[in-house]
Design a protein around this motif. Structure first.
Motif, PDB file in Angstrom:
ATOM      1  N   GLY A 143       0.746  -1.127  -0.069  1.00 55.94           N
ATOM      2  CA  GLY A 143       0.062   0.070   0.014  1.00 55.94           C
ATOM      3  C   GLY A 143       1.029   1.286   0.047  1.00 55.94           C
ATOM      4  O   GLY A 143       0.332   2.278   0.553  1.00 55.94           O
ATOM      5  N   VAL A 144       1.995   1.369  -0.846  1.00 52.38           N
ATOM      6  CA  VAL A 144       2.841   2.382  -0.623  1.00 52.38           C
ATOM      7  C   VAL A 144       3.135   2.696  -2.350  1.00 52.38           C
ATOM      8  O   VAL A 144       2.755   1.724  -2.896  1.00 52.38           O
ATOM      9  N   LYS A 145       3.876   3.943  -2.432  1.00 55.48           N
ATOM     10  CA  LYS A 145       4.077   4.165  -3.698  1.00 55.48           C
ATOM     11  C   LYS A 145       5.505   4.991  -3.686  1.00 55.48           C
ATOM     12  O   LYS A 145       5.821   5.961  -3.076  1.00 55.48           O
ATOM     13  N   ALA A 146       6.389   4.192  -4.156  1.00 54.22           N
ATOM     14  CA  ALA A 146       7.881   4.856  -4.226  1.00 54.22           C
ATOM     15  C   ALA A 146       8.071   5.878  -5.161  1.00 54.22           C
ATOM     16  O   ALA A 146       7.119   5.818  -6.294  1.00 54.22           O
ATOM     17  N   GLY A 147       8.892   6.727  -5.079  1.00 49.91           N
ATOM     18  CA  GLY A 147       9.210   7.714  -6.033  1.00 49.91           C
ATOM     19  C   GLY A 147      10.266   7.184  -6.901  1.00 49.91           C
ATOM     20  O   GLY A 147      10.191   6.169  -7.358  1.00 49.91           O
ATOM     21  N   PRO A 173      11.903   8.999   2.921  1.00 50.32           N
ATOM     22  CA  PRO A 173      10.365   8.965   3.145  1.00 50.32           C
ATOM     23  C   PRO A 173       9.527  10.254   2.346  1.00 50.32           C
ATOM     24  O   PRO A 173       8.351  10.120   1.855  1.00 50.32           O
ATOM     25  N   ALA A 174      10.141  11.485   2.538  1.00 47.14           N
ATOM     26  CA  ALA A 174       9.458  12.673   2.087  1.00 47.14           C
ATOM     27  C   ALA A 174       9.110  12.734   0.523  1.00 47.14           C
ATOM     28  O   ALA A 174       8.042  13.206   0.230  1.00 47.14           O
ATOM     29  N   ARG A 221      11.830   8.584  -2.710  1.00 50.72           N
ATOM     30  CA  ARG A 221      13.162   8.236  -3.491  1.00 50.72           C
ATOM     31  C   ARG A 221      13.848   6.984  -2.731  1.00 50.72           C
ATOM     32  O   ARG A 221      14.259   6.999  -1.278  1.00 50.72           O
ATOM     33  N   ILE A 222      14.176   5.945  -3.278  1.00 53.77           N
ATOM     34  CA  ILE A 222      14.872   4.876  -2.939  1.00 53.77           C
ATOM     35  C   ILE A 222      16.257   4.636  -3.543  1.00 53.77           C
ATOM     36  O   ILE A 222      16.228   4.506  -4.866  1.00 53.77           O
ATOM     37  N   CYS A 223      17.084   4.528  -2.764  1.00 54.32           N
ATOM     38  CA  CYS A 223      18.395   4.092  -3.514  1.00 54.32           C
ATOM     39  C   CYS A 223      18.997   2.596  -3.188  1.00 54.32           C
ATOM     40  O   CYS A 223      18.582   2.146  -2.066  1.00 54.32           O
ATOM     41  N   ILE A 224      19.436   1.887  -4.264  1.00 51.63           N
ATOM     42  CA  ILE A 224      19.579   0.575  -4.167  1.00 51.63           C
ATOM     43  C   ILE A 224      21.050   0.349  -4.435  1.00 51.63           C
ATOM     44  O   ILE A 224      21.538   1.122  -5.324  1.00 51.63           O
ATOM     45  N   ASN A 225      21.977  -0.391  -3.543  1.00 54.62           N
ATOM     46  CA  ASN A 225      23.503  -0.529  -3.680  1.00 54.62           C
ATOM     47  C   ASN A 225      23.434  -1.587  -5.061  1.00 54.62           C
ATOM     48  O   ASN A 225      22.944  -2.594  -4.845  1.00 54.62           O
ATOM     49  N   CYS A 280       9.341  -0.439   3.197  1.00 52.79           N
ATOM     50  CA  CYS A 280       8.811  -0.151   4.701  1.00 52.79           C
ATOM     51  C   CYS A 280       9.009   1.283   5.525  1.00 52.79           C
ATOM     52  O   CYS A 280       8.267   1.653   6.322  1.00 52.79           O
ATOM     53  N   HIS A 281      10.257   1.673   5.094  1.00 55.48           N
ATOM     54  CA  HIS A 281      10.547   3.237   5.543  1.00 55.48           C
ATOM     55  C   HIS A 281       9.364   4.262   4.880  1.00 55.48           C
ATOM     56  O   HIS A 281       9.397   5.378   5.703  1.00 55.48           O
TER      57      HIS A 281
END
Length: 163
Positions: free
Chosen positions: A85-89, A105-106, A109-113, A133-134
């Protein structure tokens, strides 16, 4: 600090030693010599890990990891967003030495290694779920752990593969 402590770097490149101020340099050196077999075996073990391989990677290897992770992560995010139930940027990919991912969270934006390309696919999925989850809980408190338990009951086993 009460004791003399040894720490092997995650990539096996060096050993850090810390000691109380009252311990002399000669005592520290004697302690290190007494632990030389342990140090050698643990450094060799650490040198065989994906983290050690990543520390010596060429730019071409890092680019290949980025390509692999960026090919898989969007599909995982898209699959998990409706479940959670979330939407990533925006998704971003970086070669990081001390984090598997990060989330703002604001902005969503999600950064992945990109180093996750060196680990089993379930590790990338764990990091995606962790960062999503964050978007529901900023910190790593009890509510965050409850969310992780609810969405991915085996998350602790997946995380252990990254350590």
């Amino acid at each position: 600090m009460k004791n003399v402590n040894l720490r092997i770097a995650r990539d096996g490149s060096h050993v850090d030693v810390s000691a109380p101020s009252w311990v002399s340099d000669s005592e520290v050196e004697a302690f290190i010599r007494s632990k030389s077999a342990w140090i050698a075996s643990h450094m060799a073990q650490a040198a065989q890990t994906p983290m050690a391989r990543a520390a010596q990677a060429t730019p071409e290897e890092v680019a290949a990891w980025r390509e692999a992770v960026s090919a898989c992560a969007p599909a995982l995010v898209a699959a998990w967003e409706p479940i959670m139930g979330v939407k990533a940027g925006k998704l971003a990919y970086r070669n990081m030495t001390s984090r598997w991912g990060s989330c703002q969270p604001a902005t969503g934006r999600i950064c992945i290694n990109v180093r996750l390309a060196l680990y089993p696919p379930e590790c990338l999925e764990y990091v995606v779920v962790h960062e999503l989850c964050h978007l529901l809980e900023r910190g790593h408190g009890p509510r965050f752990h409850q969310l992780m338990d609810a969405f991915m009951p085996d998350w602790k086993q997946r995380r252990a593969k990254l350590r």
